[in-house]
Design an enzyme around this catalytic site. Structure first.
Site, mmCIF file in Angstrom:
data_model
loop_
_atom_site.group_PDB
_atom_site.id
_atom_site.type_symbol
_atom_site.label_atom_id
_atom_site.label_comp_id
_atom_site.label_asym_id
_atom_site.label_seq_id
_atom_site.Cartn_x
_atom_site.Cartn_y
_atom_site.Cartn_z
ATOM 1 N NE ARG A 24 56.046 37.630 32.921
ATOM 2 C CZ ARG A 24 55.868 38.740 33.446
ATOM 3 N NH1 ARG A 24 55.060 39.775 33.036
ATOM 4 N NH2 ARG A 24 56.909 39.093 34.307
ATOM 5 C CB THR A 135 66.772 38.026 33.064
ATOM 6 O OG1 THR A 135 66.586 37.994 34.530
ATOM 7 C CG2 THR A 135 66.183 36.908 32.469
ATOM 8 C CE LYS A 162 63.208 34.775 33.537
ATOM 9 N NZ LYS A 162 62.638 34.362 34.714
ATOM 10 C CG ASP A 191 63.614 31.449 36.166
ATOM 11 O OD1 ASP A 191 62.892 30.195 36.566
ATOM 12 O OD2 ASP A 191 63.191 32.521 36.522
ATOM 13 C CD GLU A 219 64.436 31.553 39.845
ATOM 14 O OE1 GLU A 219 63.246 32.416 40.352
ATOM 15 O OE2 GLU A 219 65.351 32.108 39.517
ATOM 16 C CG ASP A 244 60.044 32.255 41.726
ATOM 17 O OD1 ASP A 244 59.720 32.947 42.620
ATOM 18 O OD2 ASP A 244 60.335 33.030 40.652
ATOM 19 C CE LYS A 268 60.465 36.077 41.626
ATOM 20 N NZ LYS A 268 60.059 35.490 40.299
ATOM 21 C CB CYS A 296 62.057 41.959 41.203
ATOM 22 S SG CYS A 296 63.021 41.853 39.584
ATOM 23 C CG ASP A 321 66.179 37.864 39.212
ATOM 24 O OD1 ASP A 321 66.759 38.453 38.281
ATOM 25 O OD2 ASP A 321 65.012 37.080 39.118
ATOM 26 C CG ASP A 323 67.235 41.689 35.800
ATOM 27 O OD1 ASP A 323 66.248 41.206 36.485
ATOM 28 O OD2 ASP A 323 67.276 41.245 34.453
#
Length: 368
Positions: A24, A135, A162, A191, A219, A244, A268, A296, A321, A323
């Protein structure tokens, strides 16, 4: 003494920089803030972030769940009976993890306020400072290198990159450019947000390993439902694999452990259902030798403050993680945690320390 009311408040806050992953692109945080109020007028707060592509949670859905089921369920209950009330919340509906998390955190925040202690102390910890990574959104090679250098100047020493949006050669080129921009002493983690097939994941990870780029872990390289693929990747690479999206609940973590599908797990609150469930996941992972971080969604300092309190009290094997609220151009939350370079400083007053919220034209103050 009992819970007198449960209120919900929609908030929207712009990001200073778009947040881009393989799943996204976000330009704002959209969340539902849940307020649990006792008969003395004290308020506890929790948060249900809207994350369609990861949890499926929406503001409308979380609001309906809280207002129709979870709120009426806890009104009249003893706010200090956290275990019993929390268990009732978890069993009241199927799914709806973000709504459950918001109510669960609000109950913990209220209990801490009633005791006059920070939330982290209620959870059994005392450290008010929690390190976090930052990130780097998915982007071009040059843009990532510049962003990495800027974040290091900001004081961050752990960068989460990412990936999962391009072909293997492009992915490796991005990581190499970041490593060259920040030098050997900065920690880099990747990730993929489910962006690769198992074969693509192994190809990219082997390329990263062969290039000696010093990646801490990878991740969620494959689709969340593909536990066989996750295990297949883990068996064929040396870099640790972090689960995750593959782990929402205890049942899914048990399956990852049983099949030796990952080396680490990312806990999370909005994914597992709150602090009560998060503690269980961290303890289960530790008992079976899995590494841990607390992560998060894109959320405000209410959710981040709760997650950081959990990470501080229970400990993790890696830098967490947390942020998300750092990305906010302005925050709707008054009071609570703050960022200080690469660390979160938790509020040293009762609960999360939130004293008010701004929701569009409306601005309201929390009860003491």
């Amino acid at each position: 003494m009992s819970i007198a009311a449960v209120a919900t408040h929609r908030v929207s806050a712009p990001l200073h920089t778009p947040f881009v992953t393989s799943l996204r692109r976000a330009e704002s945080v959209e969340s539902l803030i849940v307020e649990v109020i006792d008969t003395d007028g004290r308020s506890g707060f929790g948060e249900a972030p809207q994350v369609w592509q990861v949890t499926g949670a929406s503001i409308a859905g979380s609001e309906a769940c809280v207002e129709s089921i979870l709120g009426p369920l806890i009104i009249g209950r003893d706010p200090d009976d956290l275990v019993s009330v929390g268990r009732a919340v978890q069993h009241a509906v199927v799914g709806n993890h973000a709504a459950k998390a918001a109510v669960d955190v609000a109950l913990h925040d209220l209990a801490a306020r009633r005791m006059g202690v920070p939330l982290v102390r209620l959870l059994g910890g005392s450290n008010l400072r929690v390190a976090t990574d930052v990130t780097l959104s998915a982007g071009s090679v040059d843009a990532l290198a510049l962003a990495a250098a800027d974040r290091v100047k900001d004081g961050f020493t752990v960068l989460k990159v990412k990936v999962g949006t391009g072909d293997p050669a492009e992915e490796i080129a991005r990581v190499r450019a970041i490593r060259e921009a920040v030098g050997p002493d900065v920690t880099i983690r990747l990730d993929a947000n489910q962006g690769w097939t198992p074969r693509q994941a192994v190809r990219v990870i082997h390329g990263v390993e062969d290039a000696g780029l010093g990646v801490e872990f990878i991740e969620q390289p494959v689709a969340r439902w593909d536990i066989d693929g996750l295990a297949w990747v883990s068996d064929r690479v040396d870099v640790p694999i972090l689960a995750d999206e593959a782990v929402f609940s205890v049942r899914e973590l048990v399956e990852v452990i049983r099949r030796r599908a990952a080396d680490m797990v990312n806990v999370k609150l909005a994914k597992c259902g709150g602090l009560s469930a998060g503690r269980t996941l961290l303890a289960l992972a530790e008992e079976h030798g899995l590494g841990t971080i607390v992560g998060c969604m894109m959320e405000t300092s209410i959710g981040i403050g709760a997650a950081a309190s959990l990470a501080s009290a229970y400990g993790t094997t890696g830098v967490s993680d947390l942020d998300a609220a750092w990305w906010l151009a302005k925050t709707p939350v008054i009071g609570g945690m703050i960022y200080n370079h690469a660390a979160i400083e938790l509020h040293d007053g009762p609960g999360l320390g939130v004293t008010g919220i701004s929701t569009g034209e409306e601005r309201w103050k929390a009860s003491a």
